[in-house]
Design an enzyme around this catalytic site. Sequence first.
Site, PDB file in Angstrom:
ATOM      1  N   GLY A   1      49.095  24.304  71.726  1.00 45.38           N
ATOM      2  CA  GLY A   1      49.903  25.477  71.461  1.00 45.38           C
ATOM      3  C   GLY A   1      49.019  26.717  71.321  1.00 45.38           C
ATOM      4  O   GLY A   1      47.963  26.821  71.957  1.00 45.38           O
ATOM      5  N   SER A   2      49.413  27.628  70.435  1.00 48.87           N
ATOM      6  CA  SER A   2      48.729  28.916  70.337  1.00 48.87           C
ATOM      7  C   SER A   2      47.319  28.818  69.771  1.00 48.87           C
ATOM      8  O   SER A   2      46.577  29.802  69.805  1.00 48.87           O
ATOM      9  CB  SER A   2      49.555  29.867  69.473  1.00 48.87           C
ATOM     10  N   THR A   3      46.928  27.659  69.221  1.00 48.18           N
ATOM     11  CA  THR A   3      45.548  27.550  68.729  1.00 48.18           C
ATOM     12  C   THR A   3      44.569  27.680  69.889  1.00 48.18           C
ATOM     13  O   THR A   3      43.368  27.875  69.679  1.00 48.18           O
ATOM     14  CB  THR A   3      45.288  26.202  68.033  1.00 48.18           C
ATOM     15  N   MET A   4      45.084  27.616  71.124  1.00 56.87           N
ATOM     16  CA  MET A   4      44.232  27.739  72.294  1.00 56.87           C
ATOM     17  C   MET A   4      43.956  29.217  72.617  1.00 56.87           C
ATOM     18  O   MET A   4      43.038  29.538  73.344  1.00 56.87           O
ATOM     19  CB  MET A   4      44.958  27.067  73.466  1.00 56.87           C
TER      20      MET A   4
END
Lengths: 374, 614
Positions: free
Chosen positions: B325-328
């Site tokens: 998800g957005s941790t990327m």
Amino acid sequence: MKTETRHEHFEAPSVLGNVLRKLHIDIPLFIGLLLTSIVSFVILYSAGGQNMDVLMRQLSRVGLAFTLMIVLAHIDPYQFKRYSSVLFGFGIVLLVAVLIMGQIGKGAQRWLELGFFRFQPSEMIKITTPMMIAWYLAEYPLPPRAKQLLVAVILIVIPTLLIAKQPDLGTALLVASSGAGVLFFAGLSWWIIAAIVTGLAALTPIIWHFMHDYQRDRVLTFLNPEADPLGRGYHIIQSKIAIGSGGIYGKGWLGSTQSELDFLPESSTDFIFAVFAEEFGLVGCLGLLTLYLLIIARCLYIASQAQDSYSRLLASSLAFTFFVYVFVNIGMVIGVLPVVGVPLPLISYGGTSIVTLLAGFGILMSIHTHRKFS
Amino acid sequence: MSRLYAIKDHSSEKRLFVNRIIAAFILASLLTAGLIIRLVYLQVAGHEHYSLLAKDNSIKIVPLVPTRGMIFDRKGRVLAENRPSYSLEIIPEQVPNMEDTLSRLQKLLAISDEDIEQYQKLRKRQKRFVSSPLLVSMSEEQLATFAVAMPYFPGVDIHRQLVRHYPYSDLAAHVIGYVGRINEAELKELPIAEYRGSSHIGKLGIESSYESQLHGKTGYAEVETNVQARLLNTLKEVNPEPGANLYLTLDIDLQRTAYDALGSFNGAVVAIDVKTGGVLVFVSRPGFDPNPFVVGIANEAYQALQSSENQPLYNRALRGLYPPGSTMKPFIALAGLEFDVINAGQKFFCPGFYQLPGVTHRYRDWKKGGHGAVDLTRAITESCDVYFYRLASALGIDNMYTFLHKFGFGEKTGIDLVGEKSGLLPSREWKRDRKNQAWYPGETLITGIGQGYLQVTPLQLAKATATLASNGKVMTPFLVDKMVGQQGTASGAEGSNYSIPLKQENVSSVIKGMVNVVHSEHGTAKGINKNITYQIAGKTGTAQVLGIKQNAKYDENSIDFKYRDHALFVSFAPVDDPQIAVAVVVENGGHGGSVAAPIAGEVIRQFLQEKYEN
């Protein structure tokens, strides 16, 4: 069958004789095998920790093997000769199949799973290799010439290498010697035999190079068992103590103390001779060796009475292989040969070798009881 | 062929053959004679010597099993130890009346019928002279009672052995693993001599990956025993060498904090020491109690563990595959800067969706009305999807693959634990090989926000975050700090150390966005910035478990719990001198900011507090 009528004016007819002839059983050989099997049950009961289960399982295998022997004895040797090359080729195909499957399964594999039982092609090859070589050489005048020798050697080397690759050094050795046996009885010149023996000695370092680590370990352990007392060397040390402590008359049945140690895991299989020697002593060993020699003598006699080259070569080679079996196993147990996985024929616990062995004796009986007297 | 028969000389062939038969028989007889000579040598000449070794007093070679090394955490607290345990064993051959003995023992020691039955089964499979256990672990009361009554029970004996024990039970089971009985398959692979007498082997975790160091070296003794197998005399002894004690980088207090913080959720927490790569926390929840595995877990209990919906045996931190998800996004942002397709100050307008040219499909932002004009920092702080769709489109999948691969995505981290998963970093080649399809531009977009084919393990996330925190210095994560054995101290796992060449200003821009995630008004994890004197850089993430159709609305309350989004959070602190990197995955946790971030916040707080106090 046609042959029966011919028998009649050759030997004095008796009721028992007639029955046995119809059964195609060679009495002296049969008695020898029966006695050996009885010895096997007696010693297995002791070596297996007096476990009846072990005995019953072996009994059923021996029963199966004897049945197969009698079935094969009924087949005319001409049929064996006729299908020699087909059976040999089939065996090679199976060996290759096993090797490929083993590579896929990433590990040593020796058998094919056939649903309800496991089939070891290398066992079948033990018989079909001498059949093939005998069939091939019998077509030509004997002793064989250089060209035939070369072909025969190639035919022996193929299955031997395939089995050694599995890796099963013991069986490879037996297959090679069964083929070599045929060559010897076909009249291979003594000079060539001497040359091969010297050549093999010279090849030792090369063979060493191609051996698996565990195979090298076995050889090293054989040369110096005390170096690895917890591992492989343990077998040899323990088995020497067992045999030596048996003395001349042995400790008596069920009297083995050494072999009862938990540390001799192969006391029922490859190392069963140590238990026998401990319990029955030198006298028992002499008796057992005599029994083996008598069986071999009878087989060689059958070979000498055979009526064509194929039968002679096959019969004598089967007798020869049987001797190699005995010699290699006892040799390793008493510490004069390195440990290779060869069972004591007809006595060790286990099904595959006994079936093959008795199949061989079935062929010998077939050769002897189908002779034509004209 | 018939032509050849013509030149066969049958009588000469027969003569030759008979000669060979005679030769063969002579050869066989000679070789047999050789065997007999050897037998005479052993059984007549050597009889006295071998009898001494074997007749009444037999020499046995008894393996001396080494004590297994213990496992400690970074502060020296015991994670795995060996406790004495006593079993009641019987040698059937030496028992005069088995049924009577068993019934007397049952009465004396209050043994259950099942135990007796089990022993009866075991006895049938064993040789009569082999000792086998009736009771595996005796209570102190049973021990005392039997010790007095022992003379009345010939053939029955107490055996003492050491049993592995894990005092922290389920807290660190996935890291430490457990030992179990050696099975047949393992027996074939093991060096026979080394394991003679050993009954257990590491099956999982550190116990398995450091098996050879923990096991030690087996010694042996040559002992003289009498017929009853009672020891008379020891002739020679080669002492065993105990296994090395392992000191882990793991902090069991911190581990407990993380484990408890997950509460009733399933998930994983991994914390790495940024300076060294040492793993401080390695939590996979739920855990399981490894102790029953040591003595042999009951089948029902094992089935219950296996079939549990929460999958306690599953090591989520090492093997769990999650869409990041957005941790990327911090990594994608850094890729954009490094490949020079954007600069940090450049602003894009976010209307709440993004469309590829000529395609009607709308790639939506999580915020319905959009974020307005956003630069890189704000895009990270507010996790603007549209900004990253645009950036991903500009980068292309090939650049993204190259860059993310440097941070270790799509390959194993190389940690000293067995069974690690490598995750999945998609590429054009991968899709062609696996699916036999071309790569679609839409797939580039969703990869840019950490969705699609992308799959990572919590461990990979923590490692990548540590790499970012240390300006691109890649360190292989490890658990074993040092091994202390008889031969001295050795350091644990050694990994590769190399640096990804990165521009300092690019890294700073990305970190600035991550700091704002925690410390600014609009940050998605601003809930964790209270009462701290240092700065945390972080990034929240929410990974879809369920695909949402165009125009459909995701309503957390209306869907089944197991289809709720996974909540993720990656972080490191303090920002000016990074010490610790933490990755948190909370399965079905919902939002990264409200559920995952506080867990990381607690771990960081506790770690830094201790660090500064010292």
